[in-house]
Design a protein around this motif. Structure first.
Motif, short mmCIF file in Angstrom:
data_model
loop_
_atom_site.label_atom_id
_atom_site.label_comp_id
_atom_site.label_asym_id
_atom_site.label_seq_id
_atom_site.Cartn_x
_atom_site.Cartn_y
_atom_site.Cartn_z
N PHE A 336 23.86 54.48 56.52
CA PHE A 336 24.48 55.62 55.86
C PHE A 336 23.48 56.72 55.49
N SER A 337 22.27 56.67 56.08
CA SER A 337 21.28 57.70 55.76
C SER A 337 21.10 58.64 56.93
N ARG A 338 20.97 59.93 56.58
CA ARG A 338 20.67 60.92 57.60
C ARG A 338 19.27 60.64 58.17
N LEU A 351 27.94 59.91 57.23
CA LEU A 351 28.76 59.00 58.01
C LEU A 351 28.55 59.24 59.49
N GLN A 352 27.51 59.99 59.80
CA GLN A 352 27.33 60.41 61.18
C GLN A 352 27.11 59.21 62.11
N HIS A 353 26.39 58.19 61.62
CA HIS A 353 26.17 57.02 62.47
C HIS A 353 27.46 56.26 62.71
N VAL A 354 28.28 56.20 61.66
CA VAL A 354 29.56 55.53 61.80
C VAL A 354 30.40 56.25 62.83
N GLY A 535 15.80 53.27 70.32
CA GLY A 535 15.33 53.57 68.98
C GLY A 535 16.37 54.09 68.01
N ASP A 536 17.64 53.89 68.30
CA ASP A 536 18.68 54.43 67.43
C ASP A 536 19.04 53.41 66.35
N LEU A 537 18.23 53.37 65.32
CA LEU A 537 18.39 52.32 64.32
C LEU A 537 19.64 52.52 63.47
N GLY A 538 20.02 53.77 63.23
CA GLY A 538 21.22 54.03 62.43
C GLY A 538 22.44 53.45 63.10
N VAL A 542 24.98 50.31 61.84
CA VAL A 542 26.44 50.39 61.74
C VAL A 542 27.08 49.29 62.58
N LEU A 543 26.58 49.14 63.81
CA LEU A 543 27.17 48.17 64.71
C LEU A 543 26.96 46.75 64.20
#
Ligand SMILES: Nc1ncnc2c1ncn2[C@@H]1O[C@H](COP(=O)(O)OP(=O)(O)OP(=O)(O)O)[C@@H](O)[C@H]1O
Ligand SMILES: [Mg+2]
Lengths: 574, 353
Positions: A336-338, A351-354, A535-538, A542-543
């Motif tokens: 939930f962090s930018r 909520l961008q990652h969600v 490298g997309d940890l966000g 979420v996943l």
């Protein structure tokens, strides 16, 4: 009374005897599941491209440093993890099972939470925490000490980091074995020592610990095994650090251009070591000296810790911080962090990652669908198969039931990645071309989960005395009626447990899936693995959280379905 | 009528005959006890009668129906039998009433009839107050009665009981023995009762069948088994006994501890070694030698134990053989004292084989 029916033909069963076809059919299914991939593996390891016998693969395996080094790494890794797990799990197991430690329920629950955490998710979480530059722990360290930007406190991309992370999610195996053993040591044995004048600590050292030692050793073997066959964590942590373990090496042999023969040869030692270790574990757990521990006296009397209670609790919580609190905190924060590295604040919340994971990223929906479908199918088919085999072998209903039981438990000694290679070799060429379909994953999952489901159902079935069924038969029920009226309701909770077990296992399986997926047949664990490479940890966070929530929801749902709820837990008569 | 007949019944597991050529006819309404030591094949015999396993050889007939023959068994549910299992096998997921009603439900009786019959049966077994309990909440004796009720409510032609009382404590066991007999007398089905407890067999059975190693050693009414055992095994197993071994002198006498003893029972072949059984309480202890009586032996008291109503003596005769004698408790004879034993000829049973 009238006479009914003339004497029937002697020595001739009426109707068709189904036991032989049933037995043969099941044996065939199990052989396809187990014998086929293993034999393909063995075959491909000893032939060259043209099918001529050769030992070239093994020669390369033993002489090429590109293989010798991962082998040594794997042995070092597994040994270190095993020792670390024993060192951590034995005291916690003892504290929880045998002392007046406060909040034992919470500690047990948290250990279980680390047990069910998919190891690869834990590895990703520790990347977030302890990567040398972006890792949260290192950033805090820098901001606290004012150290330079290239300095760091901990580096998870290292042998030490890998050992640590794997141990975090492997120590529960040792914990379960040790605390179960300690739970079962009758307090009489300790009382006997106390009455002879043994002080509390002396009793613990001379009686309790030696009695639990076989369980600890068995736990050590299991931990060794887990560390050896794990694919996800080393792939996530060792590859960036520039070294390979056996599993990642086998996987890399399938990257273009694939070298299946070499991979098969590299997989065989894993298979053999696994078999040997499991034998050793069985021997340890089955020894007479150990089974004596199965006492029947009441609750063990806890050892009083006195003032040491609180430091002891602190120790447990510190360990659990490493396997539960910190990783899950990091995952939630990242989800939930930018900017993951910045502190939690309203600005930084997003909520961008969600949104990305659930709506934008094309792979997710398909993967979720595939995973869910595979989870439900494997759980249902696997449990069904395990149930039939458990029934036939438990009730000795068919000739050859021992073979069935053996086949159903055999996959326990086939590491996921080894099975992946075997299945790849079996199903990429005619007559069975299943590679690229979900079927091959389904086969893999069922095979991997079969032993656990079988063992669970077998022990559930043991608790249902055959006389319960016979009592129904003699009162007028047919075999099927007896099964439906008596056996099925009594097995219900066992079946549900087995189903959930398989479902959870399938949701988190990575090491076989990584060998078998194609673009259309990705599952969540594979997507997480892919996202990690980019490298997309966000998105991963979420996943990962979504995966755990789905698992949790399904398990909860299955246990709540009316009619599946199970009967009142009651002791069978006597 | 629903007599049960076993003819040459044999069950082999591998090479081992667990039940070996058992032949037996049980008349309608009789209660027969299969009695024998652990592992002698009692349960297997019972399961052969119930149809859970097929005989390797031989037949089982119920009335005029052939229900089992070599390699074939009519399914248990078609035999109109009931069975009470050693573990009771009450279904833990059904209430007491549910357990009892089950057999009636399988027979597709209407709801009202079932309710009535269950009610009546629970009353007979004095379990009506527990109809809605689950088996796990009942004591051993109550579970046992539920098992009885469940087996009896379907009005079977044949009732099979496998050590139904072995899980109960002594007091309850004695009470339940009479209960089993009472219910049997009330309903008069053909009953086969398996036990390894001879007192249980004595109090309940019309006929006792003593089994050993898969074979029938002797079958007959309790008194006959007790007073006229035909083999050493039966004599030892039922009631306990002294076995005297000696050389046969003529048809009726054997030589034992330097004396000639007259005995009854099987013929005593001259010259051969023969075993004679005499029960502990049939030997009389005398402080002085009786004048001119036959069957008197000199002995010495080795030890004595006071058991309340009786005294239990161990005595040693001239050749060193030790015998047990149970005598009235009133007068005590010191250890080491010389005594004379009178062995009434009609109580000395010569054993065959
Ligand atoms: N399915 C089987 N396979 C092999 N052997 C068996 C089997 N069932 C029973 N036996 C053997 O047959 C023998 C007789 O068993 P059975 O259960 O009939 O004895 P029992 O007289 O009922 O003994 P108990 O008083 O202990 O119940 C035993 O030695 C047992 O081991
Ligand atoms: Mg038995």
């Amino acid at each position: 009374m009238t006479t009914i029916a003339a004497p029937l033909p002697r020595g001739r069963p009426r109707g068709i005897d189904l036991s032989r076809p049933v037995m043969l059919g099941l044996a065939a299914v199990l052989c396809v599941l187990i014998v086929l991939p293993v034999s393909q593996l063995a075959w491909h390891a000893v032939v060259d491209r043209d099918g001529a016998p050769t030992l070239e693969n093994f020669r390369r395996l033993w002489s090429d440093p590109a293989f010798v080094e991962p082998m040594l790494t794997t042995l070092t890794l597994a040994t270190s993890v095993s020792v670390a797990c024993c060192v951590v799990a034995a005291p916690i197991g003892w504290l929880v099972a045998r002392t007046d430690l406060p909040f034992t329920g919470v500690v047990r629950a948290l250990v279980m939470a680390s047990f069910v955490t998919p190891p690869f998710l834990g590895a990703v979480a520790w990347e977030i925490l302890a990567a040398p530059n972006s890792g949260l722990l290192n950033q805090w360290y820098r901001s606290l000490t004012g150290a330079g930007t290239d300095e760091y406190l901990v580096n998870v991309y290292s042998m030490g980091g890998l050992i640590f992370v794997i141990a975090c999610y492997t120590f529960p195996y040792v914990f379960v074995l040790v605390s179960n053993a300690l739970d079962r040591i009758p307090s009489d044995l300790e009382d006997a020592s106390a009455i002879l004048g043994g002080r509390t600590w002396r009793t613990a050292a001379r009686i309790t610990i030696p009695l639990a030692l076989p369980a600890l050793l068995a736990g050590g073997l299991v931990a060794f095994l887990q560390a050896m066959i794990l694919f996800g964590s080393p792939a996530i942590l060792a590859l960036p650090a520039g070294f390979h373990t056996m599993t990642t090496k086998i996987w890399s042999l399938f990257q273009y251009p694939p070298k299946p023969g070499l991979a098969a040869a590299a997989a065989l030692p894993l298979l053999l070591i696994t078999i040997v270790l499991l034998r050793g574990q069985q021997w340890l757990m089955g020894r007479r000296g150990y089974t004596v521990v199965g006492g029947r006296s009441g609750r063990p009397r806890p050892t009083a810790l006195g003032l040491l209670r609180w430091p002891a609790l602190g120790l447990c919580l510190a360990v659990l911080a490493c396997s539960v609190f910190l990783p899950y905190g990091a995952l939630v924060k990242t989800a939930f962090s930018r900017v993951p590295s910045q502190p939690v604040s309203f600005d930084n919340l997003t909520l961008q990652h969600v949104r990305f994971v659930l709506f934008e990223f094309s792979g997710t929906r398909l993967a979720l669908q595939n995973t869910f479908l595979l989870g439900v199918l494997s759980a249902t088919l696997g449990t069904g198969l395990a149930l039939v085999v458990a029934y036939l072998s438990g009730r000795r209903a068919v000739p050859g039931h021992r073979t069935l039981a053996f086949l159903a438990t055999a996959p326990v000694s086939i590491p996921g990645i080894v099975l992946g290679v075997g299945l790849f070799l079996s199903y990429t060429r005619p007559p069975f071309v299943l590679y690229g379909t979900l079927w091959i994953l389904l086969i893999a999952y069922i095979t991997i989960e079969l032993p656990a489901a079988y063992q669970q159902l077998q022990s559930a079935l043991k608790a249902v005395h055959p006389e319960l069924e016979e009592a129904s038969r003699i009162l007028g029920a047919t075999r099927l009626q007896a099964l439906g009226h008596v056996t099925a309701p009594l097995l219900r909770s066992g079946v549900i447990a087995a189903w959930c077990f398989v479902f959870i296992g399938t949701m988190r399986e990575l090491s076989a899936a990584i060998m078998l997926f194609t673009a259309d047949t990705k599952v969540i664990s594979v997507v997480i693995f892919d996202l990690n490479e980019s490298g997309d940890l966000g998105a991963i966070s979420v996943l990962g959280i979504a995966m755990l929530l789905i698992t949790f929801a399904v398990v909860l749902l299955v246990n709540r379905i009316p009619g599946l709820g199970g009967w009142r837990p009651a002791r069978p008569g006597g | 009528m629903a007599s049960v007949e076993l003819a040459g019944l044999t069950k082999r597991y591998g090479a081992l005959a667990v039940v070996d050529r058992v032949g037996l006819r049980i008349e309608h309404g009789q209660l027969v006890c299969l009695l024998g030591p652990s592992g002698c094949g009692k349960t297997t015999t019972l399961r052969l009668i119930a149809g859970f396993i097929e005989p390797s050889e031989g037949e089982v007939r119920v009335g005029d129906r052939l229900v089992s023959s070599a390699g074939w068994a009519m399914e248990p549910q078609k035999r109109n039998m009931s069975m009470i299992f050693q573990s009771y096998a009450l279904w833990p997921h059904m209430t007491v009433a549910g357990n009892v009603a089950y057999g009636l439900e399988l027979r597709r009786l209407d709801r009202e009839t079932i309710r009535r019959k269950v009610q009546a049966m629970l009353a007979t077994t004095r379990m009506d107050a527990y109809a809605d309990r689950y088996p796990a909440d009942l004591s051993g004796g109550q579970q046992q009665r539920v098992a009885l009720a469940r087996a009896l409510v379907v009005e079977p032609e044949t009732l099979l009981l496998d050590e139904p009382l072995s899980n109960l404590d002594t007091n309850l066991r004695e009470e339940m023995r009479f209960e089993v007999r009472r219910l049997h007398d009330e309903y008069r089905y053909t009953t086969v009762y398996v036990t390894h407890d001879q007192a249980e067999a004595m109090t309940t059975a019309d006929q006792i069948v003593v089994m050993n190693a898969g074979r029938i050693e002797q079958a007959g009414p309790p008194e006959e088994i007790y007073y006229r055992p035909r083999s050493e095994f039966v004599a030892q197993f039922i009631g306990g006994t002294n076995i005297l071994r000696g050389k046969g002198l003529d048809g009726r006498h054997l030589s034992f501890a330097g004396r000639a003893l007259r005995c009854s029972g099987a013929d005593v072949p001259a010259g051969g070694t023969i075993a004679v059984s005499i029960r502990h309480h049939d030997i009389r202890l005398l402080a002085a030698p009786p004048p001119g009586a036959e069957n008197v032996l000199e002995a010495r008291i080795a030890r004595q134990v006071f058991l309340g109503s009786v005294r239990d003596y161990l005595v040693e005769v001239a050749d060193g053989t030790q015998l047990r004698v149970v005598a009235p408790a009133e007068h005590s004879i010191e250890s080491g004292s010389p005594v004379w034993l009178h062995l009434p000829p009609e109580r000395c049973r010569a054993l065959a084989g």
